[in-house]
Design a protein around this motif. Structure first.
Motif, PDB file in Angstrom:
ATOM      1  N   VAL A   8       0.835  -1.197   0.000  1.00  0.00           N
ATOM      2  CA  VAL A   8       0.000   0.000   0.000  1.00  0.00           C
ATOM      3  C   VAL A   8       0.878   1.258   0.000  1.00  0.00           C
ATOM      4  O   VAL A   8       0.575   2.245  -0.676  1.00  0.00           O
ATOM      5  CB  VAL A   8      -0.981  -0.023   1.195  1.00  0.00           C
ATOM      6  CG1 VAL A   8      -1.725   1.292   1.319  1.00  0.00           C
ATOM      7  CG2 VAL A   8      -1.976  -1.160   1.032  1.00  0.00           C
ATOM      8  N   ALA A   9       1.971   1.245   0.736  1.00  0.00           N
ATOM      9  CA  ALA A   9       2.892   2.386   0.749  1.00  0.00           C
ATOM     10  C   ALA A   9       3.529   2.593  -0.625  1.00  0.00           C
ATOM     11  O   ALA A   9       3.672   3.736  -1.082  1.00  0.00           O
ATOM     12  CB  ALA A   9       3.963   2.186   1.817  1.00  0.00           C
ATOM     13  N   ILE A  10       3.875   1.517  -1.299  1.00  0.00           N
ATOM     14  CA  ILE A  10       4.454   1.631  -2.648  1.00  0.00           C
ATOM     15  C   ILE A  10       3.426   2.230  -3.602  1.00  0.00           C
ATOM     16  O   ILE A  10       3.762   3.093  -4.437  1.00  0.00           O
ATOM     17  CB  ILE A  10       4.963   0.257  -3.143  1.00  0.00           C
ATOM     18  CG1 ILE A  10       6.201  -0.142  -2.347  1.00  0.00           C
ATOM     19  CG2 ILE A  10       5.249   0.289  -4.635  1.00  0.00           C
ATOM     20  CD1 ILE A  10       6.666  -1.560  -2.578  1.00  0.00           C
ATOM     21  N   ILE A  11       2.177   1.802  -3.482  1.00  0.00           N
ATOM     22  CA  ILE A  11       1.108   2.383  -4.309  1.00  0.00           C
ATOM     23  C   ILE A  11       0.982   3.878  -4.001  1.00  0.00           C
ATOM     24  O   ILE A  11       0.832   4.701  -4.904  1.00  0.00           O
ATOM     25  CB  ILE A  11      -0.224   1.643  -4.082  1.00  0.00           C
ATOM     26  CG1 ILE A  11      -0.140   0.228  -4.659  1.00  0.00           C
ATOM     27  CG2 ILE A  11      -1.394   2.407  -4.697  1.00  0.00           C
ATOM     28  CD1 ILE A  11      -1.291  -0.677  -4.287  1.00  0.00           C
ATOM     29  N   GLY A  84      -0.398   1.330   9.905  1.00  0.00           N
ATOM     30  CA  GLY A  84       0.360   1.927   8.812  1.00  0.00           C
ATOM     31  C   GLY A  84      -0.430   1.881   7.513  1.00  0.00           C
ATOM     32  O   GLY A  84      -0.453   2.856   6.748  1.00  0.00           O
ATOM     33  N   THR A  85      -1.084   0.750   7.263  1.00  0.00           N
ATOM     34  CA  THR A  85      -1.914   0.589   6.065  1.00  0.00           C
ATOM     35  C   THR A  85      -3.079   1.577   6.096  1.00  0.00           C
ATOM     36  O   THR A  85      -3.369   2.240   5.091  1.00  0.00           O
ATOM     37  CB  THR A  85      -2.442  -0.850   5.961  1.00  0.00           C
ATOM     38  OG1 THR A  85      -1.338  -1.743   5.945  1.00  0.00           O
ATOM     39  CG2 THR A  85      -3.282  -1.050   4.720  1.00  0.00           C
ATOM     40  N   ILE A  86      -3.733   1.691   7.230  1.00  0.00           N
ATOM     41  CA  ILE A  86      -4.854   2.620   7.371  1.00  0.00           C
ATOM     42  C   ILE A  86      -4.390   4.056   7.143  1.00  0.00           C
ATOM     43  O   ILE A  86      -5.066   4.847   6.486  1.00  0.00           O
ATOM     44  CB  ILE A  86      -5.518   2.456   8.758  1.00  0.00           C
ATOM     45  CG1 ILE A  86      -6.234   1.102   8.827  1.00  0.00           C
ATOM     46  CG2 ILE A  86      -6.490   3.603   9.039  1.00  0.00           C
ATOM     47  CD1 ILE A  86      -6.729   0.728  10.208  1.00  0.00           C
ATOM     48  N   PHE A  87      -3.214   4.390   7.660  1.00  0.00           N
ATOM     49  CA  PHE A  87      -2.676   5.736   7.504  1.00  0.00           C
ATOM     50  C   PHE A  87      -2.425   6.064   6.034  1.00  0.00           C
ATOM     51  O   PHE A  87      -2.770   7.148   5.561  1.00  0.00           O
ATOM     52  CB  PHE A  87      -1.381   5.871   8.321  1.00  0.00           C
ATOM     53  CG  PHE A  87      -1.025   7.275   8.640  1.00  0.00           C
ATOM     54  CD1 PHE A  87      -1.607   7.923   9.712  1.00  0.00           C
ATOM     55  CD2 PHE A  87      -0.104   7.964   7.864  1.00  0.00           C
ATOM     56  CE1 PHE A  87      -1.279   9.234  10.010  1.00  0.00           C
ATOM     57  CE2 PHE A  87       0.222   9.269   8.148  1.00  0.00           C
ATOM     58  CZ  PHE A  87      -0.370   9.906   9.225  1.00  0.00           C
ATOM     59  N   VAL A  88      -1.846   5.128   5.305  1.00  0.00           N
ATOM     60  CA  VAL A  88      -1.566   5.354   3.875  1.00  0.00           C
ATOM     61  C   VAL A  88      -2.865   5.488   3.090  1.00  0.00           C
ATOM     62  O   VAL A  88      -3.011   6.395   2.253  1.00  0.00           O
ATOM     63  CB  VAL A  88      -0.688   4.228   3.283  1.00  0.00           C
ATOM     64  CG1 VAL A  88      -0.492   4.425   1.789  1.00  0.00           C
ATOM     65  CG2 VAL A  88       0.646   4.166   3.980  1.00  0.00           C
ATOM     66  N   VAL A  89      -3.817   4.600   3.357  1.00  0.00           N
ATOM     67  CA  VAL A  89      -5.095   4.658   2.647  1.00  0.00           C
ATOM     68  C   VAL A  89      -5.802   5.981   2.944  1.00  0.00           C
ATOM     69  O   VAL A  89      -6.363   6.613   2.037  1.00  0.00           O
ATOM     70  CB  VAL A  89      -5.980   3.444   3.009  1.00  0.00           C
ATOM     71  CG1 VAL A  89      -7.397   3.612   2.481  1.00  0.00           C
ATOM     72  CG2 VAL A  89      -5.367   2.161   2.468  1.00  0.00           C
ATOM     73  N   ALA A  90      -5.772   6.429   4.191  1.00  0.00           N
ATOM     74  CA  ALA A  90      -6.382   7.710   4.546  1.00  0.00           C
ATOM     75  C   ALA A  90      -5.708   8.862   3.806  1.00  0.00           C
ATOM     76  O   ALA A  90      -6.381   9.785   3.316  1.00  0.00           O
ATOM     77  CB  ALA A  90      -6.314   7.926   6.054  1.00  0.00           C
ATOM     78  N   ALA A  91      -4.384   8.824   3.699  1.00  0.00           N
ATOM     79  CA  ALA A  91      -3.659   9.878   2.973  1.00  0.00           C
ATOM     80  C   ALA A  91      -4.051   9.884   1.497  1.00  0.00           C
ATOM     81  O   ALA A  91      -4.224  10.963   0.899  1.00  0.00           O
ATOM     82  CB  ALA A  91      -2.147   9.682   3.116  1.00  0.00           C
TER      83      ALA A  91
END
Length: 172
Positions: A8-11, A84-91
């Motif tokens: 998810v961070a790479i995306i 961390g996944t939730i944070f990236v998706v929210a961003a």
């Protein structure tokens, strides 16, 4: 750190790169009218100048969205796991909202750009199809008899069909 949070961070980083590139190119006026990147709708695609104005207006917001997404992806990698996944998706979601808002601003900016004459010298977005030797009057006379006579013969469309291929007539 989970594999999902890394993916998810790479995306997120990939989206930030694209949005940042489009925003910077738009700000610089170097983003050419195309069908994939930038602010695109009927108002922005009617001329190269309208497309440039729209993307210059939306550029700062696109760059801001890219920065938010990159920071979110970086923090998501640092946090890791589910949070961390939730944070990236929210961003990513917040950045998409920002892009939607600034795209609307760009569309409004493009709507006030006066139309440009087309390459045929026939006026604004008119006289499509046929050979270049024919006059505009001939083209308009032919269109009066059969408005669809030039369908599919050029990329700019027909004066007689103006508004018939979009939802403008359905809204009237």
């Amino acid at each position: 750190m989970s594999v999902v949070s890394v993916v998810v961070a790479i995306i997120g980083f990939a989206l930030a790169t694209v949005w940042g590139g489009v925003g910077i190119a738009g700000l610089a006026g170097r983003l050419q009218r195309n069908k994939w990147l930038g602010v695109r709708n009927d108002d922005t695609m009617r001329s190269a100048k309208a497309f440039t104005v729209a993307n210059r207006a939306a550029g700062p917001g696109m760059v801001a969205a890219a920065v938010m997404t990159a920071v979110g992806a970086g923090l998501g990698l640092a946090i890791g796991g589910l949070w961390g996944t939730i944070f990236v998706v929210a961003a990513i979601v917040v950045s998409m909202l920002v892009i939607g808002i600034v795209s609307g601003i760009g569309i409004r900016a493009a709507a006030v750009v006066p139309p440009e004459d087309d390459d045929t010298g026939c006026g604004v977005g008119c006289c499509s199809g046929g050979d270049e030797a024919s006059s505009c009057a001939d083209d308009h006379a032919a269109q009066a008899d059969d408005p669809a006579s030039d369908c599919g013969q050029s990329s700019c469309g027909s004066c007689a069909l103006s508004g018939m291929c979009t939802n403008e007539t359905a809204q009237a």
